[in-house]
Design an enzyme around this catalytic site. Structure first.
Site, mmCIF file in Angstrom:
data_model
loop_
_atom_site.group_PDB
_atom_site.id
_atom_site.type_symbol
_atom_site.label_atom_id
_atom_site.label_comp_id
_atom_site.label_asym_id
_atom_site.label_seq_id
_atom_site.Cartn_x
_atom_site.Cartn_y
_atom_site.Cartn_z
ATOM 1 N N GLU A 128 139.167 109.877 60.757
ATOM 2 C CA GLU A 128 138.267 108.706 60.678
ATOM 3 C C GLU A 128 138.983 107.382 60.424
ATOM 4 O O GLU A 128 138.598 106.616 59.544
ATOM 5 C CB GLU A 128 137.202 108.948 59.591
ATOM 6 C CG GLU A 128 136.380 110.201 59.847
ATOM 7 C CD GLU A 128 135.244 110.415 58.846
ATOM 8 O OE1 GLU A 128 135.193 109.709 57.825
ATOM 9 O OE2 GLU A 128 134.412 111.305 59.104
ATOM 10 N N ASN A 169 141.226 113.353 64.187
ATOM 11 C CA ASN A 169 139.827 113.795 64.108
ATOM 12 C C ASN A 169 138.922 112.605 63.766
ATOM 13 O O ASN A 169 139.249 111.798 62.883
ATOM 14 C CB ASN A 169 139.723 114.855 63.005
ATOM 15 C CG ASN A 169 138.426 115.630 62.983
ATOM 16 O OD1 ASN A 169 138.042 116.224 63.984
ATOM 17 N ND2 ASN A 169 137.747 115.645 61.838
ATOM 18 N N HIS A 205 128.931 115.320 64.986
ATOM 19 C CA HIS A 205 127.721 115.286 64.154
ATOM 20 C C HIS A 205 126.659 114.560 64.983
ATOM 21 O O HIS A 205 126.577 113.335 64.986
ATOM 22 C CB HIS A 205 127.989 114.559 62.836
ATOM 23 C CG HIS A 205 128.954 115.304 61.963
ATOM 24 N ND1 HIS A 205 128.645 116.530 61.417
ATOM 25 C CD2 HIS A 205 130.212 115.010 61.555
ATOM 26 C CE1 HIS A 205 129.676 116.966 60.696
ATOM 27 N NE2 HIS A 205 130.641 116.062 60.773
ATOM 28 N N GLU A 233 133.235 119.682 64.063
ATOM 29 C CA GLU A 233 132.252 119.666 62.962
ATOM 30 C C GLU A 233 130.833 119.647 63.512
ATOM 31 O O GLU A 233 129.954 118.940 63.001
ATOM 32 C CB GLU A 233 132.485 118.444 62.052
ATOM 33 C CG GLU A 233 133.895 118.360 61.506
ATOM 34 C CD GLU A 233 134.133 117.192 60.557
ATOM 35 O OE1 GLU A 233 133.154 116.579 60.072
ATOM 36 O OE2 GLU A 233 135.316 116.884 60.290
ATOM 37 N N ASP A 235 127.175 119.711 64.421
ATOM 38 C CA ASP A 235 125.801 119.991 63.989
ATOM 39 C C ASP A 235 124.894 119.030 64.743
ATOM 40 O O ASP A 235 125.347 117.987 65.218
ATOM 41 C CB ASP A 235 125.601 119.936 62.455
ATOM 42 C CG ASP A 235 126.125 118.701 61.759
ATOM 43 O OD1 ASP A 235 126.210 117.626 62.397
ATOM 44 O OD2 ASP A 235 126.430 118.790 60.548
HETATM 45 C C1 XIL Z 1 131.621 116.479 54.167
HETATM 46 C C2 XIL Z 1 131.223 117.790 53.518
HETATM 47 O O1 XIL Z 1 130.425 118.512 54.430
HETATM 48 C C3 XIL Z 1 130.459 117.529 52.239
HETATM 49 O O2 XIL Z 1 130.254 118.751 51.541
HETATM 50 C C4 XIL Z 1 131.230 116.566 51.344
HETATM 51 O O3 XIL Z 1 130.453 116.221 50.228
HETATM 52 C C5 XIL Z 1 131.626 115.312 52.094
HETATM 53 O O4 XIL Z 1 132.339 115.668 53.262
HETATM 54 N N1 XIL Z 1 133.356 114.097 58.324
HETATM 55 C C6 XIL Z 1 134.350 114.934 57.863
HETATM 56 C C7 XIL Z 1 134.025 115.974 56.866
HETATM 57 O O5 XIL Z 1 135.476 114.881 58.373
HETATM 58 O O6 XIL Z 1 135.089 116.236 55.982
HETATM 59 C C8 XIL Z 1 132.783 115.633 56.085
HETATM 60 O O7 XIL Z 1 132.455 116.763 55.262
HETATM 61 C C9 XIL Z 1 131.655 115.269 57.008
HETATM 62 C C10 XIL Z 1 132.011 114.071 57.837
#
Ligand code: XIL
Length: 313
Positions: A128, A169, A205, A233, A235
């Site tokens: 990020e 990422n 996401h 990641e 969802d």
């Molecule tokens: C999130 C986790 O899912 C949570 O449990 C935590 O509180 C915060 O981080 N991008 C990422 C992940 O790269 O590491 C994040 O994970 C979600 C967004």
């Protein structure tokens, strides 16, 4: 219909994985599915800096190792997540003098990559680092080290482990736009300069009904630069409450995402950001939204699960 998502993906030369987090592991109904349905695992939190180097020079991999050990006992590969990120960063890092931060960052990377050497398939080296407009996020690393910190992070990771695949990422880089363009230009320049990068992780996401139309084209343009792509990641959230219509839209979307990966040979795998709505991060971060995962909170398979299986088949 007895093949698992992991097995179906394996037959296509891919992995299908899930994130997991330590507090969930005492839930045996949860770990039974986690251990059997997936071929890859990502620790959702406990490889992050706040857990692994809570104070300067004091490293602790206890919680991360609990997950890696479990994955190994189930024959699952593990993605490392993540080495350099502005979140879940212990506050001591903010106080490191500018002239020392590059060394501190390199030490953190070297120690953690070395610790897990031989046990991980990928590392999310930097997470990020870009804003939506394609400019650099003004993290402490950006402010105190400057633009070169990302390349320096990748070089340090490669020096510590020549074999693990090194990923950049980020989120909102699934479709073509200013942010993914900036990542694309960075990867292109790393390739031109010989800076070691093996892959791009698109977090994915996503929102039901809003899968970017350019997802497949975007995956392909990164692959054409000579890097792998992973959906790291995944969802697909909806406004609560769930309805049959929203579930159907979400299932269509999950199927489309899986298909977009399968058509590009360098798209190496897909990870859902945990697999059950019981443990999704979504409701805590996006109020009023949720039900983003393929299993519901009672571990029943949702239409999304069947769409994923069908797309993998
Ligand atoms: C999130 C986790 O899912 C949570 O449990 C935590 O509180 C915060 O981080 N991008 C990422 C992940 O790269 O590491 C994040 O994970 C979600 C967004």
């Amino acid at each position: 219909d007895t093949a698992t998502l992991g097995e179906l993906a394996e037959a296509k030369g891919r992995y299908f994985g899930s994130a997991t987090d330590n507090p969930e592991l005492p839930d045996t109904q949860y770990t039974q599915i986690l251990g059997s349905e997936f071929s890859q695992i990502t620790p959702e939190n406990t490889m992050k800096w706040q857990y692994t180097e809570p104070s300067r020079g004091r490293f602790d991999y206890t919680a991360a190792e609990e997950i890696v050990d479990l994955a190994e006992s189930n024959g699952q590969s593990v993605r490392g997540h993540t080495l350099v990120w502005h979140n879940q960063l212990p506050s001591w890092v903010d106080d490191v003098p500018a002239g020392e931060l590059l060394g501190v960052m390199r030490d953190h990377i070297t120690h953690e990559v070395d610790h897990f050497k031989g046990r991980l398939i990928h590392w999310d080296v930097v997470n990020e680092a870009f804003e939506e407009d394609g400019s650099r996020r003004q993290s402490v690393f950006q402010q105190k080290i400057g633009d070169s910190y990302i390349a320096e992070a990748f070089k340090a990771a490669r020096a510590a482990d020549p074999d693990v695949k090194l990923y950049y990422n980020d989120y909102n880089i699934e479709g073509i736009g200013p942010k993914s363009d900036a990542v694309y230009e960075m990867v292109k320049s790393f390739k031109a300069q010989g800076i070691p990068i093996d892959g791009v992780g698109m977090q994915a996401h996503l929102i039901a009904g809003q899968v970017p139309a350019s997802l497949q084209e975007n995956i392909r343009r990164f692959a054409d630069l000579g890097v792998d792509v992973a959906l790291t990641e995944l969802d697909i959230r909806m406004t609560l409450p769930r309805t049959a219509a929203k579930d159907a839209q979400q299932a269509t979307d999950y199927g489309a995402v899986v298909e977009a990966c399968l058509v590009v040979s360098r798209c190496v795998g897909i990870t859902v950001w945990d697999y059950t709505d019981k443990y999704s991060w979504v409701p805590s971060v996006f109020p009023g939204q949720g039900a983003a995962l393929p299993w519901d909170e009672d571990f029943a398979k949702k239409p999304a699960y069947h769409a994923i299986a069908a797309a993998l088949n």
